[in-house]
Design a protein around this motif. Structure first.
Motif, PDB file in Angstrom:
ATOM      1  N   SER A   1      -7.228   7.832   4.607  1.00  0.00           N
ATOM      2  CA  SER A   1      -8.433   7.118   5.025  1.00  0.00           C
ATOM      3  C   SER A   1      -8.440   6.917   6.541  1.00  0.00           C
ATOM      4  O   SER A   1      -7.447   6.507   7.133  1.00  0.00           O
TER       5      SER A   1
ATOM      6  N   PHE B   1       0.816  -1.202   0.000  1.00  0.00           N
ATOM      7  CA  PHE B   1       0.000   0.000   0.000  1.00  0.00           C
ATOM      8  C   PHE B   1       0.857   1.263   0.000  1.00  0.00           C
ATOM      9  O   PHE B   1       1.897   1.313   0.652  1.00  0.00           O
TER      10      PHE B   1
ATOM     11  N   PHE C   1      -6.329   1.228  11.424  1.00  0.00           N
ATOM     12  CA  PHE C   1      -5.618  -0.048  11.264  1.00  0.00           C
ATOM     13  C   PHE C   1      -4.149   0.095  11.667  1.00  0.00           C
ATOM     14  O   PHE C   1      -3.618  -0.720  12.429  1.00  0.00           O
TER      15      PHE C   1
ATOM     16  N   THR D   1      -3.209   5.963   1.067  1.00  0.00           N
ATOM     17  CA  THR D   1      -4.047   5.239   2.030  1.00  0.00           C
ATOM     18  C   THR D   1      -4.114   5.906   3.396  1.00  0.00           C
ATOM     19  O   THR D   1      -5.093   5.719   4.112  1.00  0.00           O
ATOM     20  N   SER D   2      -3.096   6.685   3.769  1.00  0.00           N
ATOM     21  CA  SER D   2      -3.108   7.295   5.105  1.00  0.00           C
ATOM     22  C   SER D   2      -4.153   8.399   5.217  1.00  0.00           C
ATOM     23  O   SER D   2      -4.418   8.889   6.311  1.00  0.00           O
TER      24      SER D   2
ATOM     25  N   THR E   1      -7.717   3.256   7.427  1.00  0.00           N
ATOM     26  CA  THR E   1      -6.293   2.901   7.367  1.00  0.00           C
ATOM     27  C   THR E   1      -5.552   3.454   8.569  1.00  0.00           C
ATOM     28  O   THR E   1      -4.707   2.766   9.159  1.00  0.00           O
ATOM     29  N   LYS E   2      -5.843   4.684   8.955  1.00  0.00           N
ATOM     30  CA  LYS E   2      -5.204   5.275  10.139  1.00  0.00           C
ATOM     31  C   LYS E   2      -5.505   4.436  11.377  1.00  0.00           C
ATOM     32  O   LYS E   2      -4.617   4.164  12.181  1.00  0.00           O
TER      33      LYS E   2
END
Length: 91
Positions: A29, A21, A35, A26-27, A32-33
């Motif tokens: 989202s 990724f 996760f 993605t960061s 995602t943060k």
């Protein structure tokens, strides 16, 4: 079985890689943060970079749900290397 070099001297078995990724994309989202924060809290994040992190890989692990590797390499570079490794295995 092949291996993927993800930076520094770290090689991962390609069979363990779940996903590669891009951190910039993605960061943004919230999911995602969350996760990545949870992975950090569970101490399952391995930082393999000395530079600005550009990507992360989610991998299977026999003793944890998943391991997250942070890499200084671009996600497109890692994906290309993984594809090249798969094509070499097929020969």
């Amino acid at each position: 079985m092949g291996y993927l070099h993800i930076g520094q001297s770290v090689m991962l078995p390609d069979r363990q890689i779940i996903g590669i990724f891009d951190l910039d994309i993605t960061s943004q989202s919230k999911i995602t943060k969350t996760f990545l924060n949870q992975a950090e809290e569970e101490s399952v994040v391995v930082n393999v970079n000395e530079d600005i992190p550009k990507s992360f890989l989610v991998c299977d692990h026999p003793y944890h749900r998943q391991i997250v590797y942070i890499s200084q390499l671009n996600s497109s570079t890692l994906a290309r290397r993984a594809a090249e490794e798969l094509s070499l295995e097929g020969e």
